[in-house]
Every structure is written in C-alpha cells, then in structure tokens.
Design an enzyme around this catalytic site. Structure first.
Site, PDB file in Angstrom:
ATOM      1  N   PRO A 173      45.366  -6.581  86.698  1.00 28.03           N
ATOM      2  CA  PRO A 173      45.927  -6.820  85.367  1.00 28.03           C
ATOM      3  C   PRO A 173      47.451  -6.975  85.354  1.00 28.03           C
ATOM      4  O   PRO A 173      48.155  -6.309  86.109  1.00 28.03           O
ATOM      5  CB  PRO A 173      45.525  -5.563  84.578  1.00 28.03           C
ATOM      6  CG  PRO A 173      45.255  -4.526  85.615  1.00 28.03           C
ATOM      7  CD  PRO A 173      44.717  -5.268  86.793  1.00 28.03           C
ATOM      8  N   ASN A 174      47.875  -7.872  84.479  1.00 25.40           N
ATOM      9  CA  ASN A 174      49.296  -8.153  84.226  1.00 25.40           C
ATOM     10  C   ASN A 174      49.985  -8.918  85.354  1.00 25.40           C
ATOM     11  O   ASN A 174      51.164  -9.261  85.228  1.00 25.40           O
ATOM     12  CB  ASN A 174      50.087  -6.854  83.924  1.00 25.40           C
ATOM     13  CG  ASN A 174      49.528  -6.154  82.703  1.00 25.40           C
ATOM     14  OD1 ASN A 174      49.465  -6.747  81.632  1.00 25.40           O
ATOM     15  ND2 ASN A 174      49.089  -4.917  82.859  1.00 25.40           N
ATOM     16  N   ARG A 223      57.532 -10.210  83.755  1.00 23.70           N
ATOM     17  CA  ARG A 223      57.451  -8.763  83.553  1.00 23.70           C
ATOM     18  C   ARG A 223      58.423  -8.041  84.481  1.00 23.70           C
ATOM     19  O   ARG A 223      58.466  -8.294  85.679  1.00 23.70           O
ATOM     20  CB  ARG A 223      56.009  -8.262  83.769  1.00 23.70           C
ATOM     21  CG  ARG A 223      55.556  -8.272  85.209  1.00 23.70           C
ATOM     22  CD  ARG A 223      54.118  -7.838  85.405  1.00 23.70           C
ATOM     23  NE  ARG A 223      53.868  -6.441  85.190  1.00 23.70           N
ATOM     24  CZ  ARG A 223      53.029  -5.714  85.948  1.00 23.70           C
ATOM     25  NH1 ARG A 223      52.367  -6.277  86.962  1.00 23.70           N
ATOM     26  NH2 ARG A 223      52.834  -4.457  85.682  1.00 23.70           N
ATOM     27  N   TYR A 236      59.664  -6.546  89.957  1.00 25.21           N
ATOM     28  CA  TYR A 236      58.689  -7.466  90.555  1.00 25.21           C
ATOM     29  C   TYR A 236      59.283  -8.820  90.958  1.00 25.21           C
ATOM     30  O   TYR A 236      58.571  -9.650  91.527  1.00 25.21           O
ATOM     31  CB  TYR A 236      57.521  -7.688  89.581  1.00 25.21           C
ATOM     32  CG  TYR A 236      56.788  -6.414  89.234  1.00 25.21           C
ATOM     33  CD1 TYR A 236      56.134  -5.677  90.215  1.00 25.21           C
ATOM     34  CD2 TYR A 236      56.743  -5.940  87.926  1.00 25.21           C
ATOM     35  CE1 TYR A 236      55.468  -4.504  89.903  1.00 25.21           C
ATOM     36  CE2 TYR A 236      56.074  -4.779  87.596  1.00 25.21           C
ATOM     37  CZ  TYR A 236      55.443  -4.063  88.587  1.00 25.21           C
ATOM     38  OH  TYR A 236      54.775  -2.905  88.282  1.00 25.21           O
ATOM     39  N   ASN A 279      45.777  -6.852  95.325  1.00 25.89           N
ATOM     40  CA  ASN A 279      46.759  -6.103  94.549  1.00 25.89           C
ATOM     41  C   ASN A 279      46.051  -5.724  93.250  1.00 25.89           C
ATOM     42  O   ASN A 279      46.004  -6.511  92.314  1.00 25.89           O
ATOM     43  CB  ASN A 279      48.006  -6.945  94.252  1.00 25.89           C
ATOM     44  CG  ASN A 279      49.061  -6.123  93.514  1.00 25.89           C
ATOM     45  OD1 ASN A 279      48.776  -5.034  93.015  1.00 25.89           O
ATOM     46  ND2 ASN A 279      50.274  -6.653  93.443  1.00 25.89           N
ATOM     47  N   ALA A 314      47.518  -1.956  88.067  1.00 26.53           N
ATOM     48  CA  ALA A 314      47.344  -0.608  87.501  1.00 26.53           C
ATOM     49  C   ALA A 314      45.997   0.018  87.864  1.00 26.53           C
ATOM     50  O   ALA A 314      45.875   1.251  87.928  1.00 26.53           O
ATOM     51  CB  ALA A 314      47.512  -0.675  85.983  1.00 26.53           C
ATOM     52  N   GLU A 339      45.683  -3.718 101.114  1.00 30.74           N
ATOM     53  CA  GLU A 339      46.181  -3.465  99.749  1.00 30.74           C
ATOM     54  C   GLU A 339      47.664  -3.830  99.701  1.00 30.74           C
ATOM     55  O   GLU A 339      48.418  -3.440 100.593  1.00 30.74           O
ATOM     56  CB  GLU A 339      45.979  -1.965  99.454  1.00 30.74           C
ATOM     57  CG  GLU A 339      46.534  -1.485  98.139  1.00 30.74           C
ATOM     58  CD  GLU A 339      46.373   0.044  97.991  1.00 30.74           C
ATOM     59  OE1 GLU A 339      45.633   0.668  98.790  1.00 30.74           O
ATOM     60  OE2 GLU A 339      47.015   0.601  97.082  1.00 30.74           O
ATOM     61  N   HIS A 380      51.210  -4.104  97.205  1.00 28.87           N
ATOM     62  CA  HIS A 380      51.977  -3.886  95.977  1.00 28.87           C
ATOM     63  C   HIS A 380      53.349  -4.506  96.165  1.00 28.87           C
ATOM     64  O   HIS A 380      53.991  -4.290  97.198  1.00 28.87           O
ATOM     65  CB  HIS A 380      52.122  -2.391  95.669  1.00 28.87           C
ATOM     66  CG  HIS A 380      50.801  -1.732  95.495  1.00 28.87           C
ATOM     67  ND1 HIS A 380      50.025  -1.911  94.375  1.00 28.87           N
ATOM     68  CD2 HIS A 380      50.085  -0.958  96.344  1.00 28.87           C
ATOM     69  CE1 HIS A 380      48.891  -1.253  94.529  1.00 28.87           C
ATOM     70  NE2 HIS A 380      48.886  -0.667  95.714  1.00 28.87           N
ATOM     71  N   ARG A 432      58.392   5.177  92.532  1.00 32.75           N
ATOM     72  CA  ARG A 432      58.249   5.084  91.079  1.00 32.75           C
ATOM     73  C   ARG A 432      57.572   6.343  90.531  1.00 32.75           C
ATOM     74  O   ARG A 432      57.535   7.375  91.195  1.00 32.75           O
ATOM     75  CB  ARG A 432      57.491   3.793  90.736  1.00 32.75           C
ATOM     76  CG  ARG A 432      58.236   2.547  91.251  1.00 32.75           C
ATOM     77  CD  ARG A 432      57.508   1.278  90.933  1.00 32.75           C
ATOM     78  NE  ARG A 432      57.340   1.094  89.498  1.00 32.75           N
ATOM     79  CZ  ARG A 432      56.543   0.166  88.949  1.00 32.75           C
ATOM     80  NH1 ARG A 432      55.854  -0.645  89.752  1.00 32.75           N
ATOM     81  NH2 ARG A 432      56.436   0.055  87.654  1.00 32.75           N
TER      82      ARG A 432
END
Ligand code: DQA
Length: 197
Positions: free
Chosen positions: A65-66, A73, A78, A129, A132, A153, A155, A162
């Site tokens: 998502p996103n 964003r 990012y 990825n 969330a 995976e 990111h 974070r």
C-alpha cells in the site's frame, strides 16, 4: 524442432537437465539447467549456453500500500522516483540479468496474499516491499511460507532508523534476505541477489 531431454542425477554432484535441439541451420542449440544438491528445488542456480530455447526465469516484484504514491509521498524518506521509475529500473536490471519480471502494486492486503499464492509454481523468486503490511500482516507471512523459492524483502527507507513499530517485520520471519535504507536501488540489488541464488 526435436527437444530431447536427458536427466542426470547423483546425490553428491549436480542434477542437470540437458536440452538439445537442432535449429533450422546447422548450429545445434543446447541449453543446460543445473541445480546444486544444496539448493532447494526451484532455485535459480542454473547455467545456460546458447539458450534461446529456454524462457528466462520469472521473478515477481510485489509492492504494498501507498507505494503507488512514490515520488509524491514523504520524498525526504522515499526520494523523488515514482513507482513507474522503479519498474523501469527493475526491467532494465532484469534484462541485464536474463530474468523476466512481473512488477505489481496493490493497496489491498488480500490482493497481495493472492498474488503471492499465484507465484507458486510460476515464479522462481519474489522481491517484495509489503510497505505498511510488513509490520502487521500474518496473512502475507503465511502466504510467503507456501512459496518455496527465494524471497527478498525490500524497504526503500531504513525502517530501523524510524518509529519503533517499523522495527518489527512479520515478512522477515520468511525472507531469505532483507534490504532496507538503500533507496530504490534496493530493488535492483535484490534482483541481482536472486540471479545468483
Ligand atoms: C516501506 C517502509 C514501511 O514502514 C512503510 O510503511 C512503507 C514503505 C519502505 O519502503 O521504506 O510504506 O516499506
């Protein structure tokens, strides 16, 4: 175009499938796929020579998502590249590596679960990825656990730098490797790793 196939197998050497074919001219076309016994079935360890006859291994690149908002964003986290830019980067890298990719993004957890399920028997690796859902989704972890070949995976941001809730990843319980904080280059590095497995 005859494609005889010979299967060689021995417990302490390579297992290999040798495809031979005579192209319309006089040049024989051979392609060898070999698996080390240490590798799990379906992994990418293989050798090819003059392999026009073999289709490239498929890697699914799945985004949660996103990720469709990439470039807009939180660019300080990012970056400014869009998801289309990332797809193009992955396509170019895959091309260099002799891989085919299926690049997708969804905002739905169920859809991501279904896509992982669809990879069974179809893809030889997954770059994911989960965004969330990384930090919340047992369902995506369970789906990945039904998939045998390697999973990396990725990111874009360094999740460990974070908020605390981003330090936990359900997907890491399954992933063979994790890349975080290397920006969009993380995707291409993941593809390079998969091509070596
Ligand atoms: C992300 C990190 C996640 O914590 C976040 O929810 C995202 C993107 C990353 O690529 O850095 O959406 O997966």
């Amino acid at each position: 175009n005859m494609r005889p196939s010979i299967r060689l197998s021995s417990p302490d050497a390579l297992s290999a499938i040798l495809y031979g074919g005579q192209s319309s001219g006089s040049t024989p076309r051979w392609s060898i796929r070999a698996w080390s016994p240490l590798d799990r079935p379906g992994q990418l360890c293989y050798a090819r020579c003059m392999s026009q006859s073999a289709s490239p291994p498929l890697v699914a690149v799945l985004n949660g998502p996103n990720m469709n908002m990439l470039g807009l964003r939180q660019p300080h986290l990012y970056g400014s590249a869009t998801l289309d830019d990332v797809e193009q980067l992955c396509a170019e890298t895959a091309d260099q590596l002799g891989l085919a990719i299926d690049f997708r993004q969804t905002n739905g957890e169920g859809e991501l679960v279904s896509w992982v399920q669809e990879c069974r028997g179809r893809a030889q690796g997954i770059v994911i990825n989960p965004a969330a859902f990384t930090h919340t989704s047992v369902a995506i972890l369970d789906a990945l656990n039904t998939f045998e070949p390697p999973v990396i995976e990725v990111h874009i941001s360094n999740v460990h730098k974070r908020e605390e809730f981003r330090h936990r990843s359900y997907v890491s319980l399954r992933a063979d490797g994790v890349i975080a904080g290397l920006g969009t280059q993380g995707y291409t590095l993941a593809l390079r790793r998969l091509a070596h497995l």
